[in-house]
Each structure stands twice: as C-alpha cells, then as structure tokens.
Design an enzyme around this catalytic site. Sequence first.
Site, mmCIF file in Angstrom:
data_model
loop_
_atom_site.group_PDB
_atom_site.id
_atom_site.type_symbol
_atom_site.label_atom_id
_atom_site.label_comp_id
_atom_site.label_asym_id
_atom_site.label_seq_id
_atom_site.Cartn_x
_atom_site.Cartn_y
_atom_site.Cartn_z
ATOM 1 N N HIS A 149 -36.876 16.977 -64.077
ATOM 2 C CA HIS A 149 -38.263 18.069 -63.720
ATOM 3 C C HIS A 149 -39.452 17.000 -63.922
ATOM 4 O O HIS A 149 -40.425 17.646 -63.409
ATOM 5 C CB HIS A 149 -38.277 19.050 -64.696
ATOM 6 N N ASN B 267 -44.992 25.189 -65.974
ATOM 7 C CA ASN B 267 -45.277 26.625 -65.299
ATOM 8 C C ASN B 267 -46.710 27.069 -65.391
ATOM 9 O O ASN B 267 -47.122 28.078 -64.704
ATOM 10 C CB ASN B 267 -44.510 27.530 -66.184
ATOM 11 N N ASP C 63 -40.642 17.290 -58.424
ATOM 12 C CA ASP C 63 -39.216 17.334 -58.111
ATOM 13 C C ASP C 63 -38.725 18.415 -57.213
ATOM 14 O O ASP C 63 -39.325 19.291 -57.158
ATOM 15 C CB ASP C 63 -38.263 17.535 -59.530
ATOM 16 N N ASN D 6 -42.191 26.553 -60.085
ATOM 17 C CA ASN D 6 -43.230 27.131 -60.841
ATOM 18 C C ASN D 6 -44.486 26.428 -61.116
ATOM 19 O O ASN D 6 -45.817 27.101 -61.373
ATOM 20 C CB ASN D 6 -42.497 27.584 -62.041
#
Length: 185
Positions: free
Chosen positions: A19, A66, A91, A112
């Site tokens: 991530h 997020n 990613d 997100n």
Amino acid sequence: MYLIVGLGNPGEEYEHTRHNAGFDAVDVIAEAVGARYWKTECGSLTAKGVWRDHDIVLAKPQSFMNTSGGPVKQLMNAYSVEPDRLIVIHDELDIDPGTVRVKFGGGHAGHNGLRSICDKLGTRDWARVRVGIGRPPGRMPVVDWVLSRPRKDASDDFAYAVDRGAQAALSLVDAGLEKTQQVFN
C-alpha cells in the site's frame, strides 16, 4: 510546477508495504532530483527538486491513505498547482506485480486514497501512475494483502515496479502523457 504525490500510510509498521508503493516511488524520485530536505507542511512530508527545468514538489500525505485528499488539496492551493500538474503514484490491485500503468482521469476503482482525492478536489482529471501489486492469493483479505510487505520471492517485482513508477512520473513531467504511456503502458 508539478506536484507529485505518493500515496501510503505513515509509520514504521507500514514502511515498504504494498500500500506504500507511492511513498517508496516518491523516495526514488527525491533521490533522482536531489531533494534531500523534507519538511512537514499541509499535512504532508514535502521536498522540492528540479527535473529537466521543471520545479517539482514531492509529497507524502501523513493523514493515512483514506484521508489523503485533504493534504493534497491543501498543497495544490499552497503551491497554486492545477489538477493537470498533479501526478499521484499509488498501488493498484488490478495490475500484475512488477507492472506500471499511466493514465489521466478515471475513477477510483475502490481505492480509498484516490476516492478521497477525487472527493476533495471535485475532479478526477489528474495523472495517475499505477504500481501493480496484484490480487491477494486464495481467500486472503485485501486489507491483509495491501498492508503486508512482499515476501522475498515477490520483493524484486515490487522494487522494480516502484522504480518504474518513479520513472513514469518523471516522464510525465518532461515528455507528457502520450509519450509516457507509449513507453510504460
């Protein structure tokens, strides 16, 4: 001026996870453009550099994935950067590991961080450098996959894709979208 944002999560526990491919790619770019001084501003770690006569601000939002949109919008306002000069490296589950794709605009595909940026900017029209991480094996939850570090056998593909992602972002700056897509897609 260009704003190149790498998406990721702050903190040691997230370093070099799938991530955080965006954070890792921004670190590669920082080395390439000689950006050595990082400071905290607008909710991000930022550094400045020059690439082929273009001023670049590199950013790693520190608000977690997020809610990346807030810091990105703040930086765009602070540096008077228009969306067509924003490059976001992130990613991408739907691209094979070790692969990079470049596009302009589009949806967030459930990512997100991208969703947050789209919401805060009120537009989807900015460049994305998508670093492939592939889908999790078997029934492994997506969250466990993206927040894990690639194992030894997959770490070479991940490092290669991160490096290619950095190259693609710099290519967008000096060669534009079409030429960059021809090389990297």
